[in-house]
Design a protein around this motif. Structure first.
Motif, PDB file in Angstrom:
ATOM      1  N   GLU A 129       0.808  -1.216   0.000  1.00 53.70           N
ATOM      2  CA  GLU A 129       0.000   0.000   0.000  1.00 53.70           C
ATOM      3  C   GLU A 129       0.848   1.277   0.000  1.00 53.70           C
ATOM      4  O   GLU A 129       0.334   2.365  -0.284  1.00 53.70           O
ATOM      5  N   MET A 130       2.143   1.146   0.275  1.00 55.16           N
ATOM      6  CA  MET A 130       3.012   2.330   0.236  1.00 55.16           C
ATOM      7  C   MET A 130       3.148   2.889  -1.171  1.00 55.16           C
ATOM      8  O   MET A 130       3.628   4.003  -1.360  1.00 55.16           O
ATOM      9  N   GLU A 131       2.695   2.135  -2.160  1.00 55.13           N
ATOM     10  CA  GLU A 131       2.717   2.615  -3.538  1.00 55.13           C
ATOM     11  C   GLU A 131       1.888   3.890  -3.691  1.00 55.13           C
ATOM     12  O   GLU A 131       2.103   4.689  -4.608  1.00 55.13           O
ATOM     13  N   SER A 132       0.964   4.104  -2.753  1.00 50.76           N
ATOM     14  CA  SER A 132       0.108   5.294  -2.826  1.00 50.76           C
ATOM     15  C   SER A 132       0.859   6.568  -2.434  1.00 50.76           C
ATOM     16  O   SER A 132       0.325   7.678  -2.615  1.00 50.76           O
ATOM     17  N   LEU A 133       2.080   6.452  -1.896  1.00 55.00           N
ATOM     18  CA  LEU A 133       2.871   7.627  -1.513  1.00 55.00           C
ATOM     19  C   LEU A 133       3.542   8.199  -2.767  1.00 55.00           C
ATOM     20  O   LEU A 133       4.751   8.130  -2.944  1.00 55.00           O
ATOM     21  N   LYS A 134       2.736   8.779  -3.622  1.00 55.15           N
ATOM     22  CA  LYS A 134       3.190   9.216  -4.944  1.00 55.15           C
ATOM     23  C   LYS A 134       4.215  10.334  -4.879  1.00 55.15           C
ATOM     24  O   LYS A 134       4.979  10.539  -5.825  1.00 55.15           O
ATOM     25  N   ARG A 135       4.244  11.088  -3.772  1.00 56.48           N
ATOM     26  CA  ARG A 135       5.148  12.235  -3.685  1.00 56.48           C
ATOM     27  C   ARG A 135       6.432  11.927  -2.927  1.00 56.48           C
ATOM     28  O   ARG A 135       7.272  12.813  -2.761  1.00 56.48           O
ATOM     29  N   LEU A 136       6.578  10.710  -2.476  1.00 55.28           N
ATOM     30  CA  LEU A 136       7.745  10.360  -1.654  1.00 55.28           C
ATOM     31  C   LEU A 136       9.041  10.523  -2.456  1.00 55.28           C
ATOM     32  O   LEU A 136       9.210   9.941  -3.518  1.00 55.28           O
ATOM     33  N   GLN A 137       9.952  11.327  -1.917  1.00 56.34           N
ATOM     34  CA  GLN A 137      11.219  11.589  -2.592  1.00 56.34           C
ATOM     35  C   GLN A 137      12.403  10.917  -1.905  1.00 56.34           C
ATOM     36  O   GLN A 137      13.368  10.540  -2.556  1.00 56.34           O
ATOM     37  N   MET A 138      12.328  10.798  -0.575  1.00 53.90           N
ATOM     38  CA  MET A 138      13.455  10.218   0.168  1.00 53.90           C
ATOM     39  C   MET A 138      12.943   9.262   1.226  1.00 53.90           C
ATOM     40  O   MET A 138      12.013   9.574   1.956  1.00 53.90           O
TER      41      MET A 138
END
Length: 602
Positions: free
Chosen positions: A490-499
């Motif tokens: 479900e972490m795939e939904s963190l579309k803005r994650l950069q680091m």
């Protein structure tokens, strides 16, 4: 006929032997013929389990073509051809070498790295002309004392063996310039090493050294000293007086303090990451006039002295993963090309500024040089409030820095009062690091429309709850020093994650979900048990610029990783793979990627 005469003295049967049948398949005659002319023979990667006799006797026996044709021209007069001076037998399956080695006394280079040798023959001492000996990546448990007779030796490469001690008399190798003893089992370095007065480069990394001899300071020509990955808890003060030293590597030890580098005027790189250093004083810095790289990542520093501005030559400063809450604004006056600050509880500089890169951070610091820092810290104290649970919530951090701070409390639960203190304020950062949390607080989801930065490092998390996966504005996530072995899909939904920082956990593979987060720019997953990664999927991560895989269990680096051309920083130290070699890793990311691309099967 002088060469024929010498050969006859070595072996009374010389001139009557022909090369044995053992050479017909393993060593082509054309290769031997060329070696007699050039003086160089390369038998690398031929699956040899032993060295054929014709190789040892290449300068002794009459060539086969001479027996077949006695009327060859002047260019093929075998008795005038040169002795073998360079022999490469690396990347084979040799378990031993015979004393026939003495039949090649003219050798200046002998390369037998990457075999299965458990010992070296005593006849090695007869190679008096030898200048370079490479026996790295074998299974040597000890060295023959005769090795100390190689007085012309300039380069000795013994890395990746099983050596636990060094023979007496090693200091007699007084012409030695380059010595690599890394990745062995050495517990001590004899004081006599100080007599290696010609030594320029000494690599002692990845051993079991608890101390260095004070006498090491007598190596007046030493420029490069690598003591990474040992058990050093102190450094002799004498080391600080080594005037010729240019590169000093002390990463991954147990250092709590530093010597004052009073005489190291030429020191260009000082690597102190992954230790337990708590303080950095002005005295440590003021003599480092030539320093270009200062690595202090993963320590316990709480502050940086203003005197860091004395380092006017400094280009790279790594302060990541410490306990630094504020930076001296004068740091902005340095001409840094790279400044790493991730993983610190910084209060005086916002995360979004840090995310914009080094130059924006320096610009911000310069703009604040005239601010009154003591007044800031006083206001933090004055506006802290005590809640019924006796937990102190930094309201100033909430209202001014947009940060919900509840770190270093060693608590197993975040009190409701902490979340209640947010009220109608906007909070973009959460810092719950250095507690005893076994699960992510469920109330963090209340901040899902605001949060861009979450720090849950140094807790006891063994899984990631779905509440975290709902923070769809999240750009920075710090999960280092937990008990994680997997990440939810479900972490795939963190579309803005950069680091994302996953260092010091229990991952055995690079989590599959990370390949699908397209905005990821930085993945830090050092000090885990990662044994594999998928270069094809990683190639699709077009924004990935930093990948830290140090200190994992990678047995091989897939060549296809070289196609990940967006990478600007690729860190691979501390893995058990054999290639790329340390010399390639030292050249940096661009050289590593180029090396890998060159080895992609066509």
């Amino acid at each position: 006929m002088s060469r024929l005469k010498r050969s006859s003295e070595r072996d009374s049967r010389a001139g009557f032997r022909t090369e044995g049948r053992d050479c017909t398949t393993s060593v082509p005659q054309g290769l031997l013929k060329a070696a007699r002319k050039s003086g160089q023979l390369n038998l690398s990667g031929r699956n040899l389990s032993e060295v054929p006799q014709c190789v040892w006797r290449i300068n002794v026996d009459v060539p086969e073509e001479a027996n077949q044709n006695l009327s060859f021209g002047a260019t093929e007069r075998w008795w005038e051809q040169t002795d073998l001076t360079k022999l490469i037998i690396s990347n084979n399956k040799l378990q031993s070498l015979t004393d026939d080695l003495r039949l090649l006394p003219a050798l200046t280079i002998l390369d037998i790295h990457d075999n299965q040798l458990t010992s070296l023959p005593s006849a090695l001492q007869e190679l008096e002309n030898l200048q370079k000996l490479n026996v790295s990546h074998n299974k040597l448990k000890m060295l023959p004392e005769e090795i100390t007779n190689l007085r012309n030796l300039k380069g000795l490469y013994l890395q990746h063996n099983e050596l636990s001690c060094i023979p007496e008399g090693f200091e007699q190798l007084f012409n030695l310039e380059d010595l690599d003893l890394s990745n062995n089992r050495l517990t001590t370095i004899p004081a006599g090493f100080s007599s290696l007065s010609s030594l320029v480069r000494l690599n002692l990394a990845s051993n079991e050294l608890k101390s260095l001899p004070a006498e090491i300071c007598r190596m007046k020509r030493l420029k490069h000293l690598d003591c990474n990955s040992n058990l050093l808890d102190t450094i002799p003060s004498e080391l600080a007086g080594m005037e010729s030293l240019e590169l000093l590597y002390l990463r991954r030890n147990k250092l709590r303090s530093l010597p004052i580098f009073s005489s190291c005027k030429l020191l260009k790189e000082l690597h102190l990451g992954e230790n337990q250093i708590e303080t950095l004083e002005a005295e440590h810095l003021k003599h480092l006039n030539s320093i270009l790289v200062l690595d202090l990542r993963d320590n316990k520093l709480k502050s940086i002295p203003d005197e860091i501005t004395l380092l006017q030559s400094l280009e790279r400063l790594d302060l990541s993963n410490n306990d630094i809450s504020s930076l001296p604004y004068l740091l902005g006056n340095l001409h840094l090309k790279f400044l790493a600050l991730e993983g610190n509880p910084l209060r005086t500089i916002r995360r979004e500024i840090i995310s914009k890169g080094t130059q924006e951070v320096l610009k911000y610091l310069r703009s604040k040089i005239r601010d009154d820092e003591p007044t800031q810290s006083e206001s933090v104290t004055e506006t802290a409030m005590t809640l019924p649970s006796e937990s102190r919530v930094n309201v100033h951090a909430i209202t001014t820095l947009k940060t919900l701070e509840y770190s270093d409390k060693q608590t197993t639960l975040i009190p409701d009062e902490v979340f209640d203190a947010v009220k109608d304020n906007i909070v973009t950062s959460v810092n719950f690091s250095k507690n005893q949390l076994c699960e992510i607080p469920k109330r963090v989801v209340e901040l899902k429309e605001m949060l861009s930065d979450v720090n849950l490092s140094f807790n006891k998390l063994s899984c990631i709850s779905l509440e975290l996966c709902m923070l769809q504005k999240l750009t920075f996530l710090d999960l280092r020093n937990n008990f994680l072995s997997s990440l939810p899909e479900e972490m795939e939904s963190l579309k803005r994650l950069q680091m994302i920082n996953l260092s010091f956990n229990r991952f055995k593979i690079l989590p599959e979900v990370l390949y699908r987060i397209s905005k990821l720019e930085t993945i830090l997953i050092s000090n885990n048990q990662v044994g594999s990664l998928d270069p094809q999927k990683m190639k699709m991560m077009e924004n990935l610029t930093t990948l830290d895989l140090q200190n994992n269990d990678l047995l091989q680096i897939p060549p296809e990783l070289g196609n990940c051309v967006s990478l600007r920083t690729l860190l691979l130290d501390g893995n058990p793979f054999r290639v790329p070699r340390a010399a390639i890793l030292m050249k940096g990311t661009a050289a590593i990627l180029e090396y890998l691309r060159d080895r992609i099967p066509t």
